[in-house]
Every structure is written in structure tokens, then in C-alpha cells.
Design a protein around this motif. Structure first.
Motif, PDB file in Angstrom:
ATOM      1  N   PHE A 189       0.855  -1.187   0.000  1.00 41.44           N
ATOM      2  CA  PHE A 189       0.000   0.000   0.000  1.00 41.44           C
ATOM      3  C   PHE A 189       0.889   1.235   0.000  1.00 41.44           C
ATOM      4  O   PHE A 189       1.921   1.282   0.688  1.00 41.44           O
ATOM      5  CB  PHE A 189      -0.907   0.009   1.230  1.00 41.44           C
ATOM      6  CG  PHE A 189      -1.902  -1.121   1.254  1.00 41.44           C
ATOM      7  CD1 PHE A 189      -3.101  -1.033   0.572  1.00 41.44           C
ATOM      8  CD2 PHE A 189      -1.624  -2.292   1.949  1.00 41.44           C
ATOM      9  CE1 PHE A 189      -4.015  -2.070   0.586  1.00 41.44           C
ATOM     10  CE2 PHE A 189      -2.528  -3.337   1.970  1.00 41.44           C
ATOM     11  CZ  PHE A 189      -3.734  -3.238   1.287  1.00 41.44           C
ATOM     12  N   THR A 191      -0.086   4.472   0.793  1.00 36.94           N
ATOM     13  CA  THR A 191      -0.378   5.499   1.793  1.00 36.94           C
ATOM     14  C   THR A 191      -1.045   4.891   3.016  1.00 36.94           C
ATOM     15  O   THR A 191      -1.688   3.833   2.937  1.00 36.94           O
ATOM     16  CB  THR A 191      -1.318   6.575   1.221  1.00 36.94           C
ATOM     17  OG1 THR A 191      -2.606   5.998   0.994  1.00 36.94           O
ATOM     18  CG2 THR A 191      -0.768   7.149  -0.077  1.00 36.94           C
ATOM     19  N   ASP A 193      -3.570   6.157   4.374  1.00 33.85           N
ATOM     20  CA  ASP A 193      -5.022   6.299   4.200  1.00 33.85           C
ATOM     21  C   ASP A 193      -5.654   4.998   3.720  1.00 33.85           C
ATOM     22  O   ASP A 193      -6.798   4.678   4.077  1.00 33.85           O
ATOM     23  CB  ASP A 193      -5.326   7.418   3.192  1.00 33.85           C
ATOM     24  CG  ASP A 193      -5.047   8.801   3.759  1.00 33.85           C
ATOM     25  OD1 ASP A 193      -4.918   8.902   5.007  1.00 33.85           O
ATOM     26  OD2 ASP A 193      -4.935   9.755   2.976  1.00 33.85           O
ATOM     27  N   GLU A 194      -4.922   4.245   2.907  1.00 31.92           N
ATOM     28  CA  GLU A 194      -5.452   2.973   2.417  1.00 31.92           C
ATOM     29  C   GLU A 194      -5.606   1.950   3.537  1.00 31.92           C
ATOM     30  O   GLU A 194      -6.332   0.973   3.385  1.00 31.92           O
ATOM     31  CB  GLU A 194      -4.517   2.402   1.349  1.00 31.92           C
ATOM     32  CG  GLU A 194      -4.433   3.232   0.076  1.00 31.92           C
ATOM     33  CD  GLU A 194      -3.351   2.714  -0.857  1.00 31.92           C
ATOM     34  OE1 GLU A 194      -3.694   1.911  -1.751  1.00 31.92           O
ATOM     35  OE2 GLU A 194      -2.170   3.095  -0.681  1.00 31.92           O
ATOM     36  N   ASP A 196      -6.606   2.824   6.630  1.00 36.15           N
ATOM     37  CA  ASP A 196      -7.412   3.452   7.677  1.00 36.15           C
ATOM     38  C   ASP A 196      -8.179   2.384   8.469  1.00 36.15           C
ATOM     39  O   ASP A 196      -8.731   1.444   7.904  1.00 36.15           O
ATOM     40  CB  ASP A 196      -8.416   4.431   7.039  1.00 36.15           C
ATOM     41  CG  ASP A 196      -9.290   5.101   8.080  1.00 36.15           C
ATOM     42  OD1 ASP A 196      -8.752   5.815   8.939  1.00 36.15           O
ATOM     43  OD2 ASP A 196     -10.523   4.864   8.045  1.00 36.15           O
ATOM     44  N   ASN A 237     -11.333   0.888   4.208  1.00 34.02           N
ATOM     45  CA  ASN A 237     -11.271   1.028   2.757  1.00 34.02           C
ATOM     46  C   ASN A 237     -11.635  -0.304   2.108  1.00 34.02           C
ATOM     47  O   ASN A 237     -10.905  -1.292   2.205  1.00 34.02           O
ATOM     48  CB  ASN A 237      -9.853   1.461   2.354  1.00 34.02           C
ATOM     49  CG  ASN A 237      -9.743   1.792   0.875  1.00 34.02           C
ATOM     50  OD1 ASN A 237     -10.203   1.028   0.026  1.00 34.02           O
ATOM     51  ND2 ASN A 237      -9.140   2.931   0.568  1.00 34.02           N
ATOM     52  N   GLU A 239     -11.742  -1.239  -0.985  1.00 36.15           N
ATOM     53  CA  GLU A 239     -10.819  -1.689  -2.025  1.00 36.15           C
ATOM     54  C   GLU A 239      -9.589  -2.351  -1.399  1.00 36.15           C
ATOM     55  O   GLU A 239      -9.074  -3.338  -1.930  1.00 36.15           O
ATOM     56  CB  GLU A 239     -10.400  -0.507  -2.905  1.00 36.15           C
ATOM     57  CG  GLU A 239      -9.351  -0.833  -3.958  1.00 36.15           C
ATOM     58  CD  GLU A 239      -9.789  -1.890  -4.974  1.00 36.15           C
ATOM     59  OE1 GLU A 239      -8.919  -2.419  -5.686  1.00 36.15           O
ATOM     60  OE2 GLU A 239     -10.991  -2.198  -5.057  1.00 36.15           O
ATOM     61  N   SER A 240      -9.137  -1.832  -0.266  1.00 38.14           N
ATOM     62  CA  SER A 240      -7.998  -2.461   0.426  1.00 38.14           C
ATOM     63  C   SER A 240      -8.376  -3.852   0.912  1.00 38.14           C
ATOM     64  O   SER A 240      -7.582  -4.789   0.818  1.00 38.14           O
ATOM     65  CB  SER A 240      -7.541  -1.591   1.594  1.00 38.14           C
ATOM     66  OG  SER A 240      -7.072  -0.335   1.141  1.00 38.14           O
ATOM     67  N   ARG A 243      -8.431  -6.160  -2.162  1.00 31.68           N
ATOM     68  CA  ARG A 243      -7.081  -6.508  -2.622  1.00 31.68           C
ATOM     69  C   ARG A 243      -6.450  -7.557  -1.712  1.00 31.68           C
ATOM     70  O   ARG A 243      -5.794  -8.489  -2.184  1.00 31.68           O
ATOM     71  CB  ARG A 243      -6.198  -5.267  -2.654  1.00 31.68           C
ATOM     72  CG  ARG A 243      -6.505  -4.272  -3.756  1.00 31.68           C
ATOM     73  CD  ARG A 243      -5.551  -3.086  -3.679  1.00 31.68           C
ATOM     74  NE  ARG A 243      -4.162  -3.508  -3.816  1.00 31.68           N
ATOM     75  CZ  ARG A 243      -3.115  -2.779  -3.423  1.00 31.68           C
ATOM     76  NH1 ARG A 243      -3.305  -1.601  -2.832  1.00 31.68           N
ATOM     77  NH2 ARG A 243      -1.885  -3.228  -3.586  1.00 31.68           N
TER      78      ARG A 243
END
Length: 683
Positions: A189, A191, A193-194, A196, A237, A239-240, A243
Motif C-alpha cells: 500500500f 499510503t 489512508d489505504e 485506515d 477502505n 478496495e484495500s 485486494r
């Protein structure tokens, strides 16, 4: 390097408890030491079969138990390292070693002259004046060699040897591919933020993992062995989350050099072929013929009995998750389950499990939880030995003493994950206790906890706390087994019994006297609040539909693969389609509840010792749940209870029928009702 002067593996043991001199061992020492060990044991066995004296217990069985001490020491030393610090150089040794070890094992197990001598002793067993353990040794050797094919003709034995050698290569390849692909698929990752939703400690561990890969300023999340991941419960997140789960589920299926699909198909085919040579319709039938279950039908009947209510509970849980997800405009998918489960848990029980980590600092959990409970139950004392070295700088060594001060053995702890360590958690023995050989136990616990940055405390999840208690239950079994013959040492029991002691040890996690001793806030030293503890107890059956379903799904896939006949296994099987059909056949094909392990990363059964035996966890849990009831009925955490459990069960090792030992401890056979109630399946 095959002499004791140049090869530390061949020198007489000089460290306490025969701890291997890991600081002096180099990779190039292993293969010469193995070859010396092979030659020594082969000569010892040849001496048994060459004698002209009539076969007796002493000149055949005892002599066989005395053989192979060099090889046993070298093998336990090496395989401890291979699983926990499997560098490329170690992996190369393991690949070369696999067929050699298989050939040596077969040369002894299939030795017609040796089997004839054992059979002769077995035939006169009722007329021999043997103690119970010695009699059981004769029975076990005769049965194990019979099941291995010792009574077959030479052509059949040659076929078995060829199959076993090829299988040893394939299972090693499966493990190597899985480790490589797991490392390659660690999710990067860019950042914070991803990520969080993660705690400062979890974020620190991800940053440290990135730094160790030369990715300063980024974050790396390593994959766990099982399909899911602890961080899926916290990542906001979506999307995280997607993934992370996608990476996990794609392991060893990507068409690259690490793809395990062809490997596992060949493993399944050769196992079925080997079973046919041995006279069994399937690999599962061959394996379970010598387990407490007795047959695949018995294991599958239990799985079927649990699958229907577990799947129904999972669907009910999914409906509850969907109601909350509707607010976010999301249709629940597999990568959302853990995240929304925590939302439902918070709503229903006012409980945020992720927020509990400050109360579970690793050192305190270990000393004031795991060790404390063992001291209260069994009187043992754990003392760290900083003067003794493990196989990796992260490994810690503890000396174990009995209540009377006598020496018991060594316990090694290897807590943290690394790229050279295989996934999951496990216990193994470096040395097993044996009165015949005069050895004391050395046991190892391996976990895969993310290592935080230097100076940052290691804060565990509740699941990781559970794993630590669980694996120490295996360690206690290995430490307490008190036997004469090395064949029965440590945890050398039936595969579908071996998880029982470890599962019992989990009961002390929330036991009031233990919990208040270790669950203290890292900053304030305040105990875990009583209302939180009450909510933890109230939520014990929560999400058990999911947990039971994902486990049963993996167990059923294991049975499906290993229940195939030679003709069925020889077909060109599409792995994903095969899994889908198997799960649909038992009603566990809910796409939001993926199997705990998919075939290509199912190391337990394709590179470990659980082939056709993953059902063992739930089979053992019947005994475990019934035992927990006994402890509760008899006063819980007391020395009297601990001594009874130690003497009548743990101390037996493999030296007797485990179900007879259970009846001796419990006073009756185990009942299934406590398990059904624990997992919310009683209705």
C-alpha cells in the motif's frame, strides 16, 4: 564434514537437554550429517535382522527403538529450521533430502526380514511377560508396518518406494511454491489512508515490513496461511479489503512457476495409487484405518451432521450483516464479512475486539497468562535462558522445572513472522523424552505475529492470544509425555487426537483468575473491564456459523480429494470446479463464506501431516468441549485437576490407546452435546 570434529551435528551433544548447537551449524553440515545418520541406522537394523537368535522383544523391538539416534537428532534439528527459517539454501537442502529420507524410511518399514521378526514376537505376545507400554509397542509396530506394506511382495514394495519418493518431492515442492507465492503476493500500500482503521501498532508493523523489503515510506501487509486475514475486520477502505482477500485466494493459482494446481493433482493421484497398492479404495480409507475415527464414513458423518446447522447459522449471520451494509449501499461479499461482523458485534454486544489489543501485550500474555495458567495447573516454572541460543535471533529459550524443582525440559518460542517462515502456527519437538534413550524434551512453538518497529510493544489480537494458548497446549503435551520408548514420545499420538490437548488449553484465556493476571492495559495497568469480559462471554457463539462453515468446508475438500479412487484421481481435474462441486454437495457453497483453505494453499494436507485428516480439529473438539465441562464441574484451575489431566492424558504420550486414556481421565466416553452448544449448533 561427516566426522564429529568438523560437523557439529555429529558431535556428541554438549548443551543442556541436548539442545543443538545452532550457532555452530552451517547449511553445508546438514546433508553429510543426514547421510551419516542413514548409514548408521541402516547398519543398526541390519544387525537386528542378521542375528541368528530367535526374535525376542529385547533383541528386536528394543534394539529397533535404540537405532537411529543420530538420524533422529539431525532430522529434528534440520526440519525445525526448514519450517521456521527456510532460506533458499535450506530449501535446496530440503529438496535434495526429500527422496533420500523417503527411501530410507521405506527401506526400514518395508524390510521383510525385520517385519518377520516383529511378526514372530507379535504372534507370541500373549505369552510374553511385558508391561502395558511394551506390549503396545509390539502391537503398534506390527500394525504400522502392515499398513505401510511390509507384507507385500517385492514388486509391490518397489512400487510403493517409487510412489513415496515422488510424493516426498511433490509435497516439498508444494510448500516451496506456497511460501514463494505468499511472499510475492504480500500486498503493498502506498499510503496510510489505504490502511485506515488499523491501530498505530498495526500500521507500524506494516511500515516495518515494507522497510525490510526496501520499500521505505510504503506499507506491506503479509498474508496469513488461511484464506482470511485479521486486518479485514478493521480496514475501512473496501478496495484495500478486496485486494487483501484477492491476493490470499489467488496464491499458487496464477500460472507462474509457483502454481500448485498440477502439483496437487499429481499428489492426489499418487496417493490414490499408493492406497490401491496397499489394498484400500482411497487414500482416506488408508489413512483413517489407523486413526480413532476408524474410517472415512465416520469422519464424514460428523462433518455432515454439523454442516447443515452451521450453514444455516452462517446465512442468518449474513442477513444481520446485510442490514448494516445496506446503510452503506453495499452488497456483502467475502472481503466484507469480517468488517461488518465487527459492526454487528459492536451493535449487538457493544464490543470492539480490535480495541482490546492494548490489554494483550505479548510479553504479559506469555508470562502472566500462558505460563501463569500452566504453573497454577501443573506447578511448572518457566525460566528464560539467555545463555542458550535458538536457530534464529528471534527465538527465545526457556527452561522448564517441575513443582519439586526437578528439571523437565526446554521450551523455545518463535513469535514473529518473516519471509523465510512458513505460514500458520505450530509446535514441534527438537528432542522427545524417552527413558530408554535417557532424553528430556525440547519443544518449539511457532507463531506468525507481525513484528512492530523497534521500541514498540507487540500488541496481540484476541485471535493471536488464542493461538498462543493453543500452541502452548501442544507444548505441554510434548513436555509432559513420559514414556520409555521414543516411538511414543512427545505428541506421537493419532492425528485425530493430537489437537485435543491444545484445544483444552484455550479454556484458560477468559478464566477469571488468569485473565485478570495478564489482560492489563499497556499504559494504565488497568485490568480488562468486567463489563467487557461479560460481553466477550456473551458473544462466544457469535459468528460461529461462519467459523464452523469455513472450517467444515476445508475439511470436506480434504475428504473429497482423498476419497477419490485411482481412476477418479487420474482424470484431468479442474481444481476450482472440483472444489465447487464438493462444497455444493454438502451445502457449504456460500460465496461470502470461502473455505478456510483452498486447495492450492492447503499446506496442512498437501505438504503437512493432515492429508485426509483435517477433520481432526473438530473430531478432537468433541473431546475438548467435554473436558472443559469436566474442569468446570470439578473446580477449574487447581493443581489436583491439572495433575489428573497430566498423569492420565498428557503424560501418556503415544504409549496407549488415546480413547482409553480419555475414559480413564473422564470416567466415560466423550459426549458431543457440549460441542454443539459451544458452536451454537444445539438447535
Amino acid at each position: 564434514m561427516t566426522d564429529a570434529v568438523n560437523n557439529p551435528l555429529l558431535a556428541p551433544p554438549s548443551l543442556p537437554y541436548d539442545l543443538p548447537p545452532y550457532g555452530s551449524i552451517d547449511v553445508e553440515h546438514y546433508l553429510p550429517a543426514f547421510r551419516a545418520g542413514f548409514a548408521a541406522q541402516r547398519a543398526e537394523v541390519d544387525a537386528i535382522t542378521a542375528q541368528s537368535d530367535e526374535p525376542t522383544f529385547a533383541n528386536t523391538l528394543v534394539a529397533l527403538e535404540r537405532s537411529g539416534q543420530v538420524l533422529d537428532r539431525v532430522a529434528r534439528t534440520f526440519y525445525t529450521v526448514a519450517s521456521a527459517d527456510g532460506t533458499l539454501a535450506i530449501q535446496a537442502v530440503e529438496e535434495e533430502l526429500a527422496p533420500l529420507m523417503s527411501a530410507h524410511r521405506d527401506a526400514i518399514q518395508l524390510d521383510a526380514d525385520l517385519f518377520a521378526r516383529i511378526a514372530a514376537v507379535h504372534a507370541q505376545l500373549d505369552g510374553l511377560d511385558l508391561d502395558a507400554e511394551s506390549r503396545y509397542l509390539v502391537e503398534r509396530y506390527h500394525r504400522e508396518m502392515s499398513l505401510a506394506g511390509a507384507g507385500l511382495d517385492d514388486a509391490q514394495k518397489q512400487k510403493l518406494t517409487e510412489l513415496n519418493q515422488r510424493l516426498s518431492v511433490l509435497t516439498t515442492t508444494f510448500e516451496k511454491n506456497l511460501l514463494a507465492d505468499t511472499n510475492e503476493l504480500a500486498v503493498v500500500f502506498d499510503t496510510a489512508d489505504e490502511l485506515d482503521g488499523l491501530s498505530d501498532g498495526e500500521l507500524s508493523a506494516a511500515a516495518q515490513a515494507a522497510t525490510s523489503r526496501g520499500l521505505d515510506g510504503r506499507y506491506v501487509v503479509n498474508l496469513t496461511l488461511y484464506t482470511g486475514h485479521p486486518l479485514l475486520a478493521s480496514l475501512t477502505n473496501r478496495e484495500s479489503r478486496r485486494r487483501l482477500l484477492e491476493a490470499s485466494r489467488s496464491r499458487a493459482t496464477r500460472g507462474n512457476d509457483n502454481d500448485n494446481r498440477a502439483v496437487l493433482r499429481e499428489i492426489v493421484c499418487l496417493r490414490a495409487e499408493r492406497a490401491e497398492v496397499l489394498g484400500y479404495p482411497s487414500h482416506a480409507a488408508a489413512v483413517l484405518a489407523d486413526q480413532t475415527a476408524g474410517s472415512p464414513d465416520a469422519a464424514r458423518d460428523l462433518l455432515r451432521r454439523l454442516a447443515t446447522p452451521a450453514a444455516a447459522n452462517a446465512r442468518a449471520e449474513q442477513e444481520a450483516l446485510q442490514k448494516i451494509a445496506d446503510v452503506d449501499g453495499i452488497r456483502i461479499e467475502a472481503h466484507d464479512w469480517a468488517f461488518y461482523t465487527e459492526k454487528v458485534r459492536a451493535e449487538r454486544y457493544d464490543l470492539d475486539r480490535a480495541a482490546l489489543r492494548p490489554w494483550f501485550e505479548a510479553e504479559r500474555v506469555l508470562r502472566d497468562g500462558v505460563f501463569f495458567a500452566a504453573e497454577k495447573l501443573y506447578g511448572i516454572r518457566m525460566t528464560e535462558r539467555h545463555d542458550l541460543q535458538g536457530y534464529h535471533p528471534d527465538v527465545r529459550v526457556f527452561e522448564v522445572h517441575n513443582a519439586d524443582g526437578s528439571e523437565l525440559g526446554l521450551f523455545l518460542l518463535d513469535l514473529y513472522t518473516r519471509d523465510s517462515k512458513r505460514g500458520g502456527a505450530w509446535m514441534n519437538s527438537i528432542v522427545t523424552q524417552s527413558a530408554l534413550r535417557g532424553t528430556a524434551p525440547i519443544v518449539v512453538n511457532n507463531l506468525n505475529v507481525n513484528k512492530p518497529a523497534p521500541g514498540t510493544p507487540t500488541l496481540l489480537t484476541l485471535d493471536e492470544v488464542t493461538t498462543l494458548f493453543h500452541e502452548f497446549g501442544h507444548a505441554l503435551h510434548g513436555l509432559f509425555a513420559t514414556v520409555t520408548y521414543p516411538h511414543f514420545g512427545g505428541t506421537a499420538v493419532y492425528r485425530d487426537f493430537v489437537e485435543f490437548p491444545s484445544q483444552v488449553n484455550e479454556m484458560w484465556i477468559l478464566w477469571p483468575e488468569v485473565l485478570t493476571n495478564y489482560a492489563r492495559h499497556i499504559d494504565t495497568d488497568e485490568p480488562l473491564p468486567a463489563d467487557v469480559v461479560e460481553r466477550l462471554h456473551a458473544s462466544e457463539a457469535f459468528n460461529q456459523g461462519f467459523a464452523t462453515s469455513e472450517y467444515l468446508a476445508a475439511s470436506w475438500i480434504d475428504q473429497a480429494w482423498h476419497g477419490l479412487s485411482v481412476d477418479e484421481a487420474s482424470a484431468d481435474i479442474d481444481v476450482a470446479a472440483f472444489e465447487a462441486r464438493a462444497l455444493a454437495g454438502i451445502g457449504l457453497d456460500n460465496p461470502t463464506v470461502p473455505t478456510r483453505y483452498a486447495s492450492t494453499y492447503f499446506a496442512h494436507v498437501f505438504s503437512g501431516g493432515y492429508s485426509a485428516g483435517y477433520y481432526s480439529y473438530i473430531w478432537s473438539e468433541v473431546l475438548d468441549a467435554d473436558t472443559v465441562e469436566w474442569f468446570r464441574e470439578n473446580g477449574g484451575l487447581t493443581r489436583e485437576n491439572g495433575d489428573r489431566f497430566r498423569q492420565r492424558l498428557l503424560g501418556v504420550g503415544g504409549s496407549g490407546d488415546p480413547l482409553a486414556a480419555y475414559r480413564d481421565f473422564r470416567g466415560r466416553d466423550a459426549e458431543i452435546q457440549p460441542l454443539l452448544e459451544r458452536r451454537g449448533l444445539a438447535g
